[in-house]
Motif scaffolding. Structure first.
Motif, PDB file in Angstrom:
ATOM      1  N   PHE A   1       0.842  -1.207   0.000  1.00  0.00           N
ATOM      2  CA  PHE A   1       0.000   0.000   0.000  1.00  0.00           C
ATOM      3  C   PHE A   1       0.871   1.249   0.000  1.00  0.00           C
ATOM      4  O   PHE A   1       1.982   1.288   0.569  1.00  0.00           O
ATOM      5  CB  PHE A   1      -0.909  -0.001   1.232  1.00  0.00           C
ATOM      6  CG  PHE A   1      -1.870  -1.163   1.246  1.00  0.00           C
ATOM      7  CD1 PHE A   1      -3.108  -1.052   0.651  1.00  0.00           C
ATOM      8  CD2 PHE A   1      -1.505  -2.373   1.827  1.00  0.00           C
ATOM      9  CE1 PHE A   1      -3.991  -2.125   0.645  1.00  0.00           C
ATOM     10  CE2 PHE A   1      -2.379  -3.454   1.822  1.00  0.00           C
ATOM     11  CZ  PHE A   1      -3.618  -3.332   1.218  1.00  0.00           C
ATOM     12  N   THR A   2       0.359   2.252  -0.660  1.00  0.00           N
ATOM     13  CA  THR A   2       0.998   3.562  -0.692  1.00  0.00           C
ATOM     14  C   THR A   2      -0.043   4.613  -0.335  1.00  0.00           C
ATOM     15  O   THR A   2      -1.258   4.362  -0.414  1.00  0.00           O
ATOM     16  CB  THR A   2       1.575   3.856  -2.079  1.00  0.00           C
ATOM     17  OG1 THR A   2       0.501   3.869  -3.049  1.00  0.00           O
ATOM     18  CG2 THR A   2       2.615   2.819  -2.473  1.00  0.00           C
ATOM     19  N   GLN A   3       0.424   5.778   0.051  1.00  0.00           N
ATOM     20  CA  GLN A   3      -0.475   6.896   0.345  1.00  0.00           C
ATOM     21  C   GLN A   3       0.048   8.149  -0.331  1.00  0.00           C
ATOM     22  O   GLN A   3       1.249   8.447  -0.311  1.00  0.00           O
ATOM     23  CB  GLN A   3      -0.574   7.137   1.845  1.00  0.00           C
ATOM     24  CG  GLN A   3      -1.476   6.144   2.554  1.00  0.00           C
ATOM     25  CD  GLN A   3      -1.680   6.502   4.020  1.00  0.00           C
ATOM     26  OE1 GLN A   3      -0.909   7.265   4.611  1.00  0.00           O
ATOM     27  NE2 GLN A   3      -2.720   5.948   4.620  1.00  0.00           N
ATOM     28  N   THR A  49      -5.226   6.206   0.002  1.00  0.00           N
ATOM     29  CA  THR A  49      -4.495   4.946   0.118  1.00  0.00           C
ATOM     30  C   THR A  49      -4.719   4.123  -1.149  1.00  0.00           C
ATOM     31  O   THR A  49      -5.871   3.946  -1.591  1.00  0.00           O
ATOM     32  CB  THR A  49      -4.966   4.143   1.340  1.00  0.00           C
ATOM     33  OG1 THR A  49      -4.739   4.927   2.521  1.00  0.00           O
ATOM     34  CG2 THR A  49      -4.214   2.824   1.451  1.00  0.00           C
ATOM     35  N   SER A  50      -3.640   3.649  -1.741  1.00  0.00           N
ATOM     36  CA  SER A  50      -3.729   2.832  -2.960  1.00  0.00           C
ATOM     37  C   SER A  50      -3.036   1.490  -2.717  1.00  0.00           C
ATOM     38  O   SER A  50      -2.140   1.380  -1.880  1.00  0.00           O
ATOM     39  CB  SER A  50      -3.055   3.537  -4.138  1.00  0.00           C
ATOM     40  OG  SER A  50      -3.678   4.778  -4.413  1.00  0.00           O
ATOM     41  N   TYR A  51      -3.480   0.496  -3.458  1.00  0.00           N
ATOM     42  CA  TYR A  51      -2.868  -0.833  -3.364  1.00  0.00           C
ATOM     43  C   TYR A  51      -2.046  -1.101  -4.612  1.00  0.00           C
ATOM     44  O   TYR A  51      -2.297  -0.541  -5.686  1.00  0.00           O
ATOM     45  CB  TYR A  51      -3.937  -1.923  -3.193  1.00  0.00           C
ATOM     46  CG  TYR A  51      -4.820  -2.116  -4.406  1.00  0.00           C
ATOM     47  CD1 TYR A  51      -4.445  -2.952  -5.457  1.00  0.00           C
ATOM     48  CD2 TYR A  51      -6.043  -1.453  -4.506  1.00  0.00           C
ATOM     49  CE1 TYR A  51      -5.253  -3.118  -6.576  1.00  0.00           C
ATOM     50  CE2 TYR A  51      -6.852  -1.613  -5.607  1.00  0.00           C
ATOM     51  CZ  TYR A  51      -6.453  -2.452  -6.645  1.00  0.00           C
ATOM     52  OH  TYR A  51      -7.248  -2.607  -7.750  1.00  0.00           O
ATOM     53  N   TYR A 107      -7.514   2.128  -2.862  1.00  0.00           N
ATOM     54  CA  TYR A 107      -8.087   1.115  -1.974  1.00  0.00           C
ATOM     55  C   TYR A 107      -9.471   1.560  -1.517  1.00  0.00           C
ATOM     56  O   TYR A 107      -9.653   2.693  -1.049  1.00  0.00           O
ATOM     57  CB  TYR A 107      -7.188   0.897  -0.754  1.00  0.00           C
ATOM     58  CG  TYR A 107      -7.885   0.115   0.340  1.00  0.00           C
ATOM     59  CD1 TYR A 107      -8.133  -1.243   0.198  1.00  0.00           C
ATOM     60  CD2 TYR A 107      -8.320   0.762   1.496  1.00  0.00           C
ATOM     61  CE1 TYR A 107      -8.791  -1.962   1.191  1.00  0.00           C
ATOM     62  CE2 TYR A 107      -8.970   0.056   2.492  1.00  0.00           C
ATOM     63  CZ  TYR A 107      -9.200  -1.308   2.331  1.00  0.00           C
ATOM     64  OH  TYR A 107      -9.862  -2.013   3.316  1.00  0.00           O
ATOM     65  N   SER A 123      -8.265  -0.762   7.676  1.00  0.00           N
ATOM     66  CA  SER A 123      -7.552   0.449   7.256  1.00  0.00           C
ATOM     67  C   SER A 123      -6.071   0.139   7.043  1.00  0.00           C
ATOM     68  O   SER A 123      -5.236   0.354   7.943  1.00  0.00           O
ATOM     69  CB  SER A 123      -7.706   1.542   8.321  1.00  0.00           C
ATOM     70  OG  SER A 123      -9.064   1.833   8.554  1.00  0.00           O
ATOM     71  N   GLN A 129      -2.206   0.309   6.123  1.00  0.00           N
ATOM     72  CA  GLN A 129      -1.255   1.409   6.214  1.00  0.00           C
ATOM     73  C   GLN A 129      -0.067   1.129   5.294  1.00  0.00           C
ATOM     74  O   GLN A 129       0.164   0.013   4.843  1.00  0.00           O
ATOM     75  CB  GLN A 129      -0.765   1.559   7.655  1.00  0.00           C
ATOM     76  CG  GLN A 129      -1.875   1.734   8.675  1.00  0.00           C
ATOM     77  CD  GLN A 129      -2.646   3.032   8.480  1.00  0.00           C
ATOM     78  OE1 GLN A 129      -2.046   4.101   8.268  1.00  0.00           O
ATOM     79  NE2 GLN A 129      -3.970   2.957   8.514  1.00  0.00           N
ATOM     80  N   VAL A 130       0.705   2.168   5.046  1.00  0.00           N
ATOM     81  CA  VAL A 130       1.925   2.011   4.264  1.00  0.00           C
ATOM     82  C   VAL A 130       2.854   1.053   5.032  1.00  0.00           C
ATOM     83  O   VAL A 130       3.076   1.211   6.230  1.00  0.00           O
ATOM     84  CB  VAL A 130       2.618   3.365   4.047  1.00  0.00           C
ATOM     85  CG1 VAL A 130       3.963   3.175   3.328  1.00  0.00           C
ATOM     86  CG2 VAL A 130       1.727   4.304   3.254  1.00  0.00           C
TER      87      VAL A 130
END
Length: 395
Positions: free
Chosen positions: A222-224, A229-231, A246, A264, A266-267
């Motif tokens: 995951f990135t932010q 937030t994206s997968y 996400y 939720s 997280q990175v």
């Protein structure tokens, strides 16, 4: 031609003895009910009877083997039924433990319940067949095939299955290692793992397109950026396959697979998807579940993840035992069919033996009456011959 009196005496006496012997033999056949009492009576019929008796003896041996298989499989089916019921109780306890309102103490109570269920399952796995063997011993074991070690339950029997010695293969034992220790991991095609996370969880996933499956391993990170937030899904070589924002409850799809991530993330959180293997064992699932339930201060996401994983694994091992139970049921059905064939072969052998050596009672009675008449005539002949003397003539 000159016939002497002595010759007449001898001839009549020999005839009388012959008639008496034949009468005794006819009486003996009627008493025994056999036309052929010894091989010399009718060599060809005696040979046919011996072949028929061999068929009957072989059928009796097959019937004994069939009975042994049926008894063993009946006990095995009962044991698998008990195991399935215990796993259902374990599942109910696990569902209860997943209640978000439960305290750590209440989850520990469910862990104690699972511990007792595990003990009962272990006893079922080592259940005796009542004849000095064990139902799940594979190719045989002089001691219980499963032992509980510090690293988990180990199978110490001989892998494989023993069949009875008969014309048709019927099982006598079950491969315990395959039954209890080799269920498929994950959903049977791939396995999802929460590798690094305390705030999210992943479900068991499902196959959406079998032709697109690669059998490879994947990771989800995951990135932010700008609060979004994206997968990212990458293969084992680190190549990016798919990515996107996400959204909880929205399935992520890649190479014919679909899975959902909740919570939720997280990175730095990571989930892995790996091919399913047949390494899941009943006792390992319970041990892992008991340890997690006894772990205090877990987050809600961790509790949800452990509950979903435990339910997935319990369903997998229970499905394996249920499939084995169905197979044992088919073996019992096969035993019924084999018994019918064995009975038909035995009846054929008994009929062939009867046709070869048994007596036709009506014909035997007729023959006996004829022999009796002949014997009576011989007695009268002998009596008449005795009167043929000079002294009888002179008197």
């Amino acid at each position: 031609m000159r016939v002497t009196t002595a010759y007449s005496y001898a001839a009549s006496l020999a005839n009388l003895q012959k008639r008496q012997t034949e009468l005794n033999e006819a009486n003996g056949r009627m008493t025994s009910g056999l036309r052929v009492e010894k091989a010399s009576d009718d060599p060809a019929a005696a040979a046919r009877a011996e072949r028929a008796l061999a068929i009957v003896s072989r059928s009796d041996a097959n019937q004994r083997a069939l009975d042994a298989s049926r008894n063993a499989m009946t006990l095995t089916e009962s044991a698998l039924g008990d195991a399935t019921e215990l796993l259902q109780q374990a599942r109910e306890a696990m569902v209860a433990a997943g209640n978000g309102s439960y305290s750590d103490a209440e989850r520990s109570a469910q862990a104690q319940k699972l511990t007792e269920i595990r003990k009962q399952l272990f006893a079922v796995a080592n259940r005796s067949d009542g004849a000095g063997g064990y139902l799940f011993s594979g190719q045989g074991a002089s001691q219980p095939p499963f032992i509980d070690t510090a690293t988990g339950v180990q199978f110490r029997g001989a892998a494989g299955q023993v069949d009875v010695a008969s014309d048709e293969a019927l099982p006598l034992t079950i491969d315990g290692a395959d039954a209890w220790l080799h269920a498929p991991t994950g959903n049977g095609v791939f396995e999802t793992r929460a590798t690094t996370t305390t705030t999210a969880w992943i479900d068991a996933g499902a196959v959406t397109n079998p032709s697109a499956l690669t059998g490879g391993s994947y990771s989800v990170g995951f990135t932010q950026a700008a609060g979004v937030t994206s997968y990212e899904v990458r293969d084992s070589g680190g190549n990016l396959l798919t990515s996107g924002p996400y959204k909880e409850g929205k399935a992520i799809e890649v190479d014919g697979m679909s899975f959902n991530i909740g919570g939720s993330p997280q990175v730095g959180d990571r989930f892995d998807i790996v091919p399913s293997t047949r390494t899941l064992d009943v006792f390992g699932v319970l041990d892992r579940t008991i340890a997690e339930l006894n772990t205090p201060l877990r987050t809600g996401a961790q509790i949800t993840q452990s509950t979903q994983t435990a339910l997935r694994d319990l369903d997998s091992v229970a499905g394996g035992l249920q499939g084995l139970r169905a197979s044992v049921g088919e073996s019992l059905n096969m035993a019924d069919a084999v018994e019918s064939r064995v009975g038909a072969v035995k009846l054929f052998g008994e009929t062939a033996r009867s046709n070869a050596v048994d007596l036709d009672l009506a014909q035997a009675i007729s023959d006996f009456k004829n022999q009796e008449t002949g014997y009576s005539a011989s007695l009268q002949t002998y009596s008449s011959v005795q009167k043929l003397s000079l002294f009888q003539y002179l008197s």
